[in-house]
Structures are given as structure tokens and as C-alpha cells.
Design a protein around this motif. Structure first.
Motif, PDB file in Angstrom:
ATOM      1  N   ASP A  33      -1.880   7.057 -12.881  1.00 47.94           N
ATOM      2  CA  ASP A  33      -1.653   7.503 -11.499  1.00 47.94           C
ATOM      3  C   ASP A  33      -2.398   6.618 -10.503  1.00 47.94           C
ATOM      4  O   ASP A  33      -3.440   6.055 -10.823  1.00 47.94           O
ATOM      5  CB  ASP A  33      -2.196   8.927 -11.292  1.00 47.94           C
ATOM      6  CG  ASP A  33      -1.149   9.990 -11.583  1.00 47.94           C
ATOM      7  OD1 ASP A  33       0.000   9.630 -11.890  1.00 47.94           O
ATOM      8  OD2 ASP A  33      -1.497  11.177 -11.501  1.00 47.94           O
ATOM      9  N   THR A  35      -4.469   7.434  -7.416  1.00 43.55           N
ATOM     10  CA  THR A  35      -5.105   8.572  -6.754  1.00 43.55           C
ATOM     11  C   THR A  35      -5.808   8.061  -5.508  1.00 43.55           C
ATOM     12  O   THR A  35      -6.595   7.113  -5.589  1.00 43.55           O
ATOM     13  CB  THR A  35      -6.121   9.243  -7.699  1.00 43.55           C
ATOM     14  OG1 THR A  35      -5.416   9.731  -8.839  1.00 43.55           O
ATOM     15  CG2 THR A  35      -6.841  10.392  -7.013  1.00 43.55           C
ATOM     16  N   ARG A 189       0.120  -0.647 -11.591  1.00 48.04           N
ATOM     17  CA  ARG A 189       0.347   0.658 -12.206  1.00 48.04           C
ATOM     18  C   ARG A 189       1.567   0.605 -13.136  1.00 48.04           C
ATOM     19  O   ARG A 189       1.502   1.041 -14.284  1.00 48.04           O
ATOM     20  CB  ARG A 189       0.572   1.710 -11.105  1.00 48.04           C
ATOM     21  CG  ARG A 189       0.841   3.111 -11.656  1.00 48.04           C
ATOM     22  CD  ARG A 189       1.375   4.048 -10.586  1.00 48.04           C
ATOM     23  NE  ARG A 189       2.725   3.652 -10.178  1.00 48.04           N
ATOM     24  CZ  ARG A 189       3.427   4.258  -9.237  1.00 48.04           C
ATOM     25  NH1 ARG A 189       2.903   5.267  -8.564  1.00 48.04           N
ATOM     26  NH2 ARG A 189       4.640   3.847  -8.933  1.00 48.04           N
ATOM     27  N   ASP A 211       0.112   8.732  -5.778  1.00 48.46           N
ATOM     28  CA  ASP A 211       0.684   9.795  -6.598  1.00 48.46           C
ATOM     29  C   ASP A 211      -0.054  11.089  -6.289  1.00 48.46           C
ATOM     30  O   ASP A 211       0.543  12.139  -6.144  1.00 48.46           O
ATOM     31  CB  ASP A 211       0.511   9.471  -8.093  1.00 48.46           C
ATOM     32  CG  ASP A 211       1.317   8.253  -8.505  1.00 48.46           C
ATOM     33  OD1 ASP A 211       2.541   8.278  -8.291  1.00 48.46           O
ATOM     34  OD2 ASP A 211       0.735   7.283  -9.009  1.00 48.46           O
ATOM     35  N   LYS A 212      -1.376  10.971  -6.206  1.00 44.93           N
ATOM     36  CA  LYS A 212      -2.198  12.158  -5.970  1.00 44.93           C
ATOM     37  C   LYS A 212      -3.181  11.931  -4.839  1.00 44.93           C
ATOM     38  O   LYS A 212      -3.617  10.810  -4.586  1.00 44.93           O
ATOM     39  CB  LYS A 212      -2.976  12.522  -7.237  1.00 44.93           C
ATOM     40  CG  LYS A 212      -2.176  13.421  -8.160  1.00 44.93           C
ATOM     41  CD  LYS A 212      -3.055  14.028  -9.235  1.00 44.93           C
ATOM     42  CE  LYS A 212      -4.179  14.889  -8.670  1.00 44.93           C
ATOM     43  NZ  LYS A 212      -5.051  15.415  -9.736  1.00 44.93           N
ATOM     44  N   THR A 226      -0.473  16.607  -5.392  1.00 44.16           N
ATOM     45  CA  THR A 226       0.430  15.470  -5.252  1.00 44.16           C
ATOM     46  C   THR A 226       0.543  15.075  -3.779  1.00 44.16           C
ATOM     47  O   THR A 226       0.216  15.859  -2.880  1.00 44.16           O
ATOM     48  CB  THR A 226       1.841  15.828  -5.746  1.00 44.16           C
ATOM     49  OG1 THR A 226       2.325  16.919  -4.948  1.00 44.16           O
ATOM     50  CG2 THR A 226       1.836  16.218  -7.208  1.00 44.16           C
TER      51      THR A 226
END
Ligand SMILES: Nc1ncnc2c1ncn2[C@@H]1O[C@H](COP(=O)(O)OP(=O)(O)OP(=O)(O)O)[C@@H](O)[C@H]1O
Ligand SMILES: [Mg+2]
Length: 251
Positions: A33, A35, A189, A211-212, A226
Motif C-alpha cells: 500500500d 499510506t 508500488r 491507498d490509505k 481508505t
């Protein structure tokens, strides 16, 4: 540690000179992810990153990275462990006296016994990845701001770290260079499976790559979810962040 979590932080507390900056911070990061850590100036975002990187001892709470509680890391394993963490700071300056190729090669020269031919090949591969294949023999002073950032990124990932930490990587870039940098982060990623933890204020970037979202406020994680749930959040301070950052437009 939960399967698929590459980072778990539990009840991290940090005080500077008896002033509590992080009161009780807990969160996890899933492998693969991007983040984004969000929050006001002085809320403690960089402090969180620095604790993840082992730059400060963990005084209270647990910081677990790559299945390792960093407080119980044995000294003899420290170097190997921290080499798995790529770091890219906003002022991630290159050495001006070295060419871009030599700058990117530095970590390999310092931490491996690989022969020069192989090092050069690895450096060229990474420069290709960040679209700087022609900059191998150039000096930092001959690069634009966006090129400098991409060269610093190539250096940060030269050892193929599974985890990459970035603190405001896009600061000072024009929108086009910023978008190019974001695209690179997504490439790391998607093509290399890297997990990225990034502090940034750039809303345009966040909308492209996150993503987060972890939102730091009053010493705790005020929101954890999210990107799409963050955009719908009713938390006023988080809402402001997105509306102010997009000039009030809701998209
Ligand atoms: N080494 C330190 N010694 C003393 N105080 C510190 C230290 N590092 C950070 N602080 C304090 O901790 C608080 C959080 O700092 P931090 O750098 O983590 O904020 P930030 O969220 O990254 O802010 P910004 O968005 O402005 O970069 C600030 O009040 C800062 O003054
Ligand atoms: Mg900061």
C-alpha cells in the motif's frame, strides 16, 4: 503481527522535554500500500516517521516493522535491518562533488562488495526507472529540481528496500514534476511491490497515490482508512484538509 501487515505501531507515546507530542498512536500498514500520513504542522507526522526509522528510541509502546520489534533488535543485526528501509527526505540532497551515477551508487559501494561493473549496471537500471537514464555523468548542479528529486529517489531505492519512507518528497515541485514523481511512486508500488509510507501536504498528490490515510491530530490517529472513506469523513479537520487543498471544490 497480522498477516500482510508490514508495519504495526501500538500505543506509541512520544514526549519532547515533557511535552507530549504523540499521546497514543496505533496503526498498521499493509504490504503493497501507499499510506499517507496527514495532519497539521507540528502534529507529529515527521516524529512518527523518525520513530519508524529508529532515529529515536521507542520510550513507550511498540513499533514493529517487517516482523521485528525494533526495540529488541540486536545490535549485530541493526545495519542489515535498517538497510531494508528506504528513506527519501524533502531535502534529500545529493553530494555536489559526485556525478548522479556516483551518488546513486554510494549505498552499494558502502554496503556491498559488488564489482564496479555490476554496480554500474544496477545504478543504470534505477536511473532508467526514474527516467534519468541520460543523467549518469551529470552533476547535481546540472539538474532541475524535479530531476534532483528523482535522482534522490533512485538512491533511496538502490538497495531494493521493501519499505520506502518519504517526508514531503514533492515539496517545492511544480505541478507537472510533482505528477511525474507521483507516477514513479506508483511504479515502485506496482512494479516492485514496494510499501510506501509518505508524509505530504499536497492534496493533488494524495488523490493520485494514496491507498490509505492516517490523520494525526491531538497526539492520536484521528482517522485511519481508505482514501475514499477519508474524502467522505465527517471529521471537521480532515474535511477542511481536502476542501481547502482543492480550493473548496468537491470532486
Ligand atoms: N527533536 C525534537 N526535540 C524537541 N521537540 C521536537 C523534536 N522533534 C519534533 N519536536 C516537536 O514535536 C512536534 C511535532 O513535530 P513534527 O516535526 O513531528 O511535526 P510535523 O507534523 O512533521 O510538522 P510539519 O508538517 O510542520 O513538518 C513539534 O511541536 C516539534 O517542535
Ligand atoms: Mg514534518
Amino acid at each position: 503481527m497480522k498477516q500482510n501487515n508490514i508495519i504495526e505501531v501500538n500505543h506509541l507515546k512520544v514526549s519532547f522535554d515533557e511535552r507530549e507530542v504523540l499521546k497514543d498512536v496505533s496503526f498498521s500498514v499493509s504490504q503493497g500500500d501507499v499510506t499517507v500520513i496527514l495532519g497539521g504542522s507540528g502534529s507529529g507526522k515527521s516524529t512518527i516517521l523518525k520513530h519508524l526509522l529508529g532515529l529515536f528510541p521507542v520510550e513507550a509502546g511498540v513499533v514493529n516493522l517487517l516482523d521485528q520489534d525494533i526495540a529488541t533488535l540486536e545490535e549485530k543485526n541493526e545495519l542489515d535491518f535498517y538497510l531494508k528501509l528506504g528513506v527519501f527526505y524533502q531535502n534529500g540532497a545529493l553530494l555536489n562533488s559526485l556525478t548522479v551515477g556516483d551518488n546513486v551508487a554510494l549505498p552499494l559501494e558502502q554496503h556491498t562488495d559488488l564489482p564496479p561493473r555490476l554496480i554500474e549496471e544496477m545504478v543504470r537500471t534505477k536511473l532508467n526507472l526514474v527516467n534519468l537514464e541520460d543523467a549518469y555523468y551529470l552533476y547535481p548542479s546540472q539538474l532541475s529540481g524535479g530531476m534532483l528529486k528523482r535522482a534522490a529517489l533512485a538512491r533511496a531505492i538502490i538497495l531494493d528496500p521493501p519499505l520506502l519512507f518519504c517526508d514531503e518528497p514533492g515539496a517545492g515541485l511544480d505541478p507537472v514534476s510533482l505528477a511525474a514523481l507521483d507516477e514513479l511512486i506508483l511504479k515502485l508500488r506496482d512494479q516492485l511491490g514496494m510499501t510506501v509510507v509518505m508524509v505530504t501536504h499536497e492534496v493533488s498528490s494524495i488523490l493520485r497515490i494514496a491507498d490509505k490515510i492516517l490523520f494525526v491530530e491531538d497526539g492520536v490517529i484521528g482517522f485511519d482508512g481508505t482514501l475514499s472513506s477519508a474524502r467522505k469523513s465527517s471529521l471537521p479537520s480532515l474535511k477542511d484538509f481536502f476542501t481547502v487543498g482543492t480550493g473548496g471544490k468537491k470532486g
